[in-house]
Design a protein around this motif. Structure first.
Motif, PDB file in Angstrom:
ATOM      1  N   GLY A  16      16.116  36.482   0.389  1.00  0.00           N
ATOM      2  CA  GLY A  16      16.828  35.713  -0.623  1.00  0.00           C
ATOM      3  C   GLY A  16      16.273  36.078  -1.982  1.00  0.00           C
ATOM      4  N   VAL A  17      17.154  36.201  -2.977  1.00  0.00           N
ATOM      5  CA  VAL A  17      16.701  36.590  -4.309  1.00  0.00           C
ATOM      6  C   VAL A  17      17.584  35.929  -5.363  1.00  0.00           C
ATOM      7  CG1 VAL A  17      18.110  38.695  -4.357  1.00  0.00           C
ATOM      8  CG2 VAL A  17      16.064  38.560  -5.777  1.00  0.00           C
ATOM      9  N   THR A  18      16.995  35.610  -6.508  1.00  0.00           N
ATOM     10  CA  THR A  18      17.743  35.123  -7.659  1.00  0.00           C
ATOM     11  C   THR A  18      17.789  36.257  -8.673  1.00  0.00           C
ATOM     12  OG1 THR A  18      16.958  32.871  -7.290  1.00  0.00           O
ATOM     13  CG2 THR A  18      17.886  33.365  -9.457  1.00  0.00           C
ATOM     14  N   LEU A  19      18.989  36.701  -8.998  1.00  0.00           N
ATOM     15  CA  LEU A  19      19.161  37.805  -9.951  1.00  0.00           C
ATOM     16  C   LEU A  19      19.011  37.300 -11.377  1.00  0.00           C
ATOM     17  CD1 LEU A  19      22.228  39.553  -8.271  1.00  0.00           C
ATOM     18  CD2 LEU A  19      19.813  40.104  -8.017  1.00  0.00           C
ATOM     19  N   ASP A  20      18.871  38.226 -12.322  1.00  0.00           N
ATOM     20  CA  ASP A  20      18.693  37.874 -13.730  1.00  0.00           C
ATOM     21  C   ASP A  20      19.824  37.008 -14.275  1.00  0.00           C
ATOM     22  OD1 ASP A  20      16.387  39.377 -13.741  1.00  0.00           O
ATOM     23  OD2 ASP A  20      17.319  41.146 -14.628  1.00  0.00           O
ATOM     24  N   ASP A  21      21.037  37.189 -13.737  1.00  0.00           N
ATOM     25  CA  ASP A  21      22.183  36.424 -14.239  1.00  0.00           C
ATOM     26  C   ASP A  21      22.237  35.018 -13.630  1.00  0.00           C
ATOM     27  OD1 ASP A  21      23.024  36.938 -11.636  1.00  0.00           O
ATOM     28  OD2 ASP A  21      24.783  38.103 -12.221  1.00  0.00           O
ATOM     29  N   GLY A  22      21.228  34.645 -12.822  1.00  0.00           N
ATOM     30  CA  GLY A  22      21.159  33.323 -12.231  1.00  0.00           C
ATOM     31  C   GLY A  22      21.812  33.219 -10.857  1.00  0.00           C
ATOM     32  N   ARG A  23      22.429  34.298 -10.426  1.00  0.00           N
ATOM     33  CA  ARG A  23      23.096  34.314  -9.117  1.00  0.00           C
ATOM     34  C   ARG A  23      22.045  34.366  -8.015  1.00  0.00           C
ATOM     35  NH1 ARG A  23      27.301  39.102  -8.026  1.00  0.00           N
ATOM     36  NH2 ARG A  23      26.576  39.480 -10.125  1.00  0.00           N
ATOM     37  N   GLU A  24      22.182  33.474  -7.033  1.00  0.00           N
ATOM     38  CA  GLU A  24      21.299  33.484  -5.867  1.00  0.00           C
ATOM     39  C   GLU A  24      22.039  34.152  -4.719  1.00  0.00           C
ATOM     40  OE1 GLU A  24      20.056  29.486  -5.112  1.00  0.00           O
ATOM     41  OE2 GLU A  24      18.769  29.451  -6.874  1.00  0.00           O
ATOM     42  N   ASN A  39      21.470  46.050 -12.477  1.00  0.00           N
ATOM     43  CA  ASN A  39      20.360  45.108 -12.343  1.00  0.00           C
ATOM     44  C   ASN A  39      19.102  45.850 -11.888  1.00  0.00           C
ATOM     45  OD1 ASN A  39      18.714  43.276 -10.374  1.00  0.00           O
ATOM     46  ND2 ASN A  39      19.768  41.876 -11.772  1.00  0.00           N
ATOM     47  N   TYR A  41      16.492  44.892 -10.142  1.00  0.00           N
ATOM     48  CA  TYR A  41      16.125  44.647  -8.745  1.00  0.00           C
ATOM     49  C   TYR A  41      17.028  45.448  -7.810  1.00  0.00           C
ATOM     50  CZ  TYR A  41      14.907  42.144  -4.472  1.00  0.00           C
ATOM     51  OH  TYR A  41      14.495  41.828  -3.206  1.00  0.00           O
TER      52      TYR A  41
END
Length: 76
Positions: A16-24, A39, A41
């Motif tokens: 599980g990861v949270t991207l810079d744009d806030g999307r999980e 991105n 990551y």
């Protein structure tokens, strides 16, 4: 899905990861996911070959059915 998202297939462990744009997002082994190609990551996972780009599929076109010939009465 953002306009710059690319489809990828993930080949690592369940993550599980949270991207810079806030999307999980959850990355499932063997699963396909749409992620932003720019991105950092995502770029790191691509470099590690944990993400591979999936080519976009063209829409499926229906194949026309062959026309059946009408049987003519036999001349006997």
């Amino acid at each position: 899905m953002a306009k710059t998202d690319t489809n990828y297939r993930y080949s690592g462990p369940l993550t599980g990861v949270t991207l810079d744009d806030g999307r999980e997002v959850m990355l499932h082994p063997g699963g396909e996911i749409s992620l932003p190609a720019n991105n950092h990551y995502v770029k790191a996972l691509v470099a590690q070959r944990l993400l591979t780009e999936v080519p976009k599929q063209s829409p499926v076109q229906e194949v026309p059915k062959p026309q059946t010939k009408k049987e003519e009465p036999s001349a006997s």
